[in-house]
Design an enzyme around this catalytic site. Structure first.
Site, PDB file in Angstrom:
ATOM      1  N   ARG A  32       0.937  -1.525   0.052  1.00 12.83           N
ATOM      2  CA  ARG A  32       0.160   0.053   0.492  1.00 12.83           C
ATOM      3  C   ARG A  32       0.427   1.440  -0.268  1.00 12.83           C
ATOM      4  NH1 ARG A  32      -4.652  -2.077   4.294  1.00 12.83           N
ATOM      5  NH2 ARG A  32      -5.467  -3.079   3.480  1.00 12.83           N
ATOM      6  N   ARG A  36      -3.135   6.413   0.457  1.00 14.72           N
ATOM      7  CA  ARG A  36      -4.412   7.360   1.171  1.00 14.72           C
ATOM      8  C   ARG A  36      -3.187   8.226   2.153  1.00 14.72           C
ATOM      9  NH1 ARG A  36      -9.205   4.870   3.422  1.00 14.72           N
ATOM     10  NH2 ARG A  36      -7.635   2.688   4.222  1.00 14.72           N
ATOM     11  N   ARG A  45      -8.455  11.346  -5.297  1.00  8.79           N
ATOM     12  CA  ARG A  45      -9.271  11.105  -4.502  1.00  8.79           C
ATOM     13  C   ARG A  45     -10.373  11.893  -4.612  1.00  8.79           C
ATOM     14  NH1 ARG A  45     -11.750   7.611  -3.623  1.00  8.79           N
ATOM     15  NH2 ARG A  45     -12.130   6.357  -2.218  1.00  8.79           N
ATOM     16  N   ASP A  83      -6.926  -2.819  -6.407  1.00  9.60           N
ATOM     17  CA  ASP A  83      -7.506  -3.792  -5.965  1.00  9.60           C
ATOM     18  C   ASP A  83      -7.889  -5.469  -5.878  1.00  9.60           C
ATOM     19  OD1 ASP A  83     -10.071  -4.587  -4.037  1.00  9.60           O
ATOM     20  OD2 ASP A  83      -8.976  -2.384  -3.184  1.00  9.60           O
ATOM     21  N   TYR A 164     -14.903 -11.946   1.546  1.00  4.20           N
ATOM     22  CA  TYR A 164     -15.473 -10.720   0.998  1.00  4.20           C
ATOM     23  C   TYR A 164     -16.578 -10.932   0.365  1.00  4.20           C
ATOM     24  CZ  TYR A 164     -11.376  -7.845   2.396  1.00  4.20           C
ATOM     25  OH  TYR A 164     -10.807  -6.781   2.839  1.00  4.20           O
TER      26      TYR A 164
END
Length: 367
Positions: A32, A36, A45, A83, A164
């Site tokens: 990652r 963010r 974003r 992702d 998921y």
């Protein structure tokens, strides 16, 4: 390997480690690392939906390169911005990224009959076509990197993706997914097999598009007991490595089975085609090395480990980061080491603290 002509590679340190070569220092990158915590990423974003960034090659390439640009000369690998949940999307499931909540499946799998809704069984289905935007992003990124560092592709493990798809999002217990395993074992294996088939096609496509290494993320591996893991996850990840390696034997594959028992780590090292195993921060590399290095020597395979600084240590003072990174580097003595965090970057990490970690690896891992 890709038949596309790309700029020559200037930094091959991580690729040399993955071949088992002795190198001047440990290569370093972070899971990652494009995300963010970076203000330049948050700026993009603020104007774009998460999956729109994934699906727009120009945006995905820009976000992938942002940390390489910011930490010039400190990172030894890039990883394509995407992702793991693009595979469920490619199989016909809707996945939303909800601000403050994370991934959400409006229509999750509840019963075995829901598996019939997946589109991968359609006669004209093409995983390559569904995931072409990732391939395009990889090719564009390889060119824009201009050989600065190698490029990772990746995918989620079948078990993690299945969880998921049944949970409908994140979960602290995975109670729905694990209940599905016990009540519907036949349907569970059918679903795991179908996800595996798509993942194999997808990973091969990433190589053709320009990925120079691949990592499999089994983020929820530790939610299964060792015995259950050997039934519902390990065989599928082993098959993925075998089939991808058969087609592209020169492309290294890494696996991150987060939270697994040491016996599973040994299996990945000795009984699969994975080049390296990534360890989370709860695993002591010294124990892994002492328990399996002799066996690795007997089979003639180098022991290559990745990891494993606790990501929360990046909230510590810079001098603490330096000392704990030094300790981490020393703990991997006896194995070929790729320095990394034990999991991914967090949204509220200070970019300067990541820089301190990268600098500490350069300083403390020199041979």
């Amino acid at each position: 390997m890709s038949n596309i002509e790309f700029p020559p590679l200037k930094n091959d340190l991580i690729l040399r480690v993955l071949k088992g070569e002795k190198v001047e220092r440990a290569p370093v990158w972070c899971m990652r690392q494009a995300g963010r915590y970076l203000p330049e990423f948050r700026k993009i974003r603020a104007e774009q939906d998460f999956f729109k960034v994934c699906r727009t090659p120009e945006l995905a390439a820009e976000v992938t390169i942002q940390p390489i640009r910011r930490y010039a000369g400190l990172l030894d690998a890039s990883i394509i911005f995407s992702d793991i949940l693009v595979i469920p999307q490619a199989m016909g499931m809707e996945v939303l990224m909800v601000p403050g909540k994370g991934p959400h499946f409006p229509d999750p799998i509840v019963t075995p009959a829901d598996i019939d809704k997946l589109t991968d069984s359609d006669p004209d289905y093409s995983a390559d076509q569904e995931l072409k935007y990732v391939y395009d992003a990889l090719t564009l990124t390889r060119n824009l990197l201009d050989g600065a560092v190698p490029l990772f592709g990746f995918a989620g493990s079948p078990w993690t993706l299945m969880a998921y798809m049944i949970e409908g999002g994140g979960s602290k217990t995975l109670a729905k997914a694990k209940t599905f395993l016990w009540r519907h074992p036949k349907a569970s294996h059918e679903l795991l097999t179908r996800i595996t088939n798509v993942a194999i096609t997808y990973l091969k496509g990433q190589i053709r598009a320009g990925a120079q290494m691949l990592q499999l993320f089994d983020s929820w591996a530790g939610e299964l007991s060792p015995a259950d893991y050997l039934v519902f996850s390990y065989p599928y990840l082993k098959r993925i490595a075998e089939e991808v390696n058969l087609a592209y034997p020169s492309i290294p594959l890494l696996v991150f089975p987060k939270g697994v028992h040491q016996s599973i780590i040994e299996l990945y090292a000795t009984d699969t085609k994975y080049s390296a195993i990534s360890l989370d921060w709860t695993t002591d590399p010294r124990l892994v090395i002492s328990s399996i290095s002799e066996k690795m020597e007997r089979i003639g395979k180098p022991l290559i480990l990745q990891g494993n600084l606790d990501p929360t240590l990046l909230f510590a003072d810079v001098d603490v980061i330096d000392k704990r990174t030094e300790d981490m580097c020393h703990s991997f003595s006896g194995a070929n080491h790729i320095a990394n965090l034990g999991h991914g970057m967090m949204p509220d990490h200070d970019p300067e603290h990541l820089k301190a970690f990268l600098q500490a690896v350069h300083k403390h891992s020199r041979k």
